[in-house]
Design an enzyme around this catalytic site. Structure first.
Site, PDB file in Angstrom:
ATOM      1  CG  ASN A 105      -0.431  -0.391   2.615  1.00  0.00           C
ATOM      2  OD1 ASN A 105       0.646  -0.716   2.820  1.00  0.00           O
ATOM      3  ND2 ASN A 105      -1.303   0.050   3.449  1.00  0.00           N
ATOM      4  CD  GLU A 121      -1.584   4.690   4.350  1.00  0.00           C
ATOM      5  OE1 GLU A 121      -1.259   5.327   5.311  1.00  0.00           O
ATOM      6  OE2 GLU A 121      -2.121   3.650   4.994  1.00  0.00           O
ATOM      7  CB  CYS A 161      -5.013  -1.464  -1.615  1.00  0.00           C
ATOM      8  SG  CYS A 161      -6.830  -0.764  -0.877  1.00  0.00           S
ATOM      9  CD  GLU A 196      -5.134  -6.015  -1.341  1.00  0.00           C
ATOM     10  OE1 GLU A 196      -4.528  -4.986  -0.947  1.00  0.00           O
ATOM     11  OE2 GLU A 196      -6.143  -6.520  -0.584  1.00  0.00           O
ATOM     12  CB  CYS A 248     -10.821  -2.903   0.322  1.00  0.00           C
ATOM     13  SG  CYS A 248     -10.254  -2.012  -1.319  1.00  0.00           S
ATOM     14  CB  CYS A 291      -8.592  -4.667  -3.823  1.00  0.00           C
ATOM     15  SG  CYS A 291      -7.406  -3.396  -3.584  1.00  0.00           S
TER      16      CYS A 291
HETATM   17  N1  THU Z   1      -5.418  -1.498   2.502  1.00  0.00           N
HETATM   18  C1  THU Z   1      -4.644  -2.349   1.482  1.00  0.00           C
HETATM   19  O1  THU Z   1      -3.713  -2.294   1.072  1.00  0.00           O
HETATM   20  N2  THU Z   1      -5.487  -3.277   0.980  1.00  0.00           N
HETATM   21  C2  THU Z   1      -7.030  -3.809   1.477  1.00  0.00           C
HETATM   22  O2  THU Z   1      -7.321  -4.680   0.810  1.00  0.00           O
HETATM   23  C3  THU Z   1      -7.633  -2.862   2.470  1.00  0.00           C
HETATM   24  C4  THU Z   1      -6.612  -1.743   2.948  1.00  0.00           C
HETATM   25  C5  THU Z   1      -4.847  -0.430   2.754  1.00  0.00           C
HETATM   26  C6  THU Z   1      -5.134   0.953   2.346  1.00  0.00           C
HETATM   27  C7  THU Z   1      -4.564   1.852   3.702  1.00  0.00           C
HETATM   28  O3  THU Z   1      -3.203   2.085   3.075  1.00  0.00           O
HETATM   29  C8  THU Z   1      -4.403   0.929   4.893  1.00  0.00           C
HETATM   30  O4  THU Z   1      -4.689  -0.511   4.310  1.00  0.00           O
HETATM   31  C9  THU Z   1      -5.561   1.358   5.815  1.00  0.00           C
HETATM   32  O5  THU Z   1      -6.802   1.121   5.266  1.00  0.00           O
END
Ligand code: THU
Length: 136
Positions: free
Chosen positions: A48, A50, A59, A61, A92, A95
């Site tokens: 991920n 940010e 994310c 994925e 999520c 994704c």
């Molecule tokens: N996140 C992912 O990388 N994958 C997911 O399927 C769910 C959430 C990340 C997004 C964000 O950087 C952190 O987790 C908190 O939501």
């Protein structure tokens, strides 16, 4: 349902675990590592990423999938996601939709810091999905 060999599963899981160390997650402090098995048999990883403008967070994925597609892959056979938690976490909704574009039958594996794991199929995580065929 995709048949994925034990050695490919192990490669995927290792790649997802090591990708989490490269996560850029200063806001959520929730690192995620992911890996994708492309149709060619190659593995691509992602984490991920940010942003101070929170809505732009990407994310793990999707980072892995976009990396695979940018390398020329057009199908995804499996996705692994690792989170440093006691319970495995599933991808999520955003994704799931992006996995569907390239791997409607993909195997989805979630692993964590405990023994628990989830092994399921994208079609179970996103039934009745909207996809490329709906546009024709
Ligand atoms: N996140 C992912 O990388 N994958 C997911 O399927 C769910 C959430 C990340 C997004 C964000 O950087 C952190 O987790 C908190 O939501």
């Amino acid at each position: 349902m995709q048949k994925i060999s034990e050695s490919a599963r192990i490669r995927l899981e290792k790649a997802a675990r090591s990708a989490a160390a490269r996560a850029y997650a200063p806001y959520s402090r929730f690192p995620v590592g992911a890996a994708v098995l492309g149709g060619s048999g190659k593995v691509y990883s992602g984490c991920n990423v940010e942003n101070a403008s929170y809505g732009l967070c990407n994310c793990g994925e999707r980072t892995a999938i976009f990396s695979a597609v940018a390398a020329g892959e057009r199908s995804i056979r499996a996705v692994a996601v690792y989170t440093p938690t006691r319970l495995p976490t599933a991808p999520c909704g955003a994704c799931r939709q992006v996995i569907h574009e390239f791997g409607p039958d993909a195997l989805v594996i979630s692993v964590c810091d405990a023994k628990g794991r989830i092994e399921t199929e994208l079609s179970a995580l996103l039934p009745g999905a909207f996809g490329p065929g709906d546009l024709l």
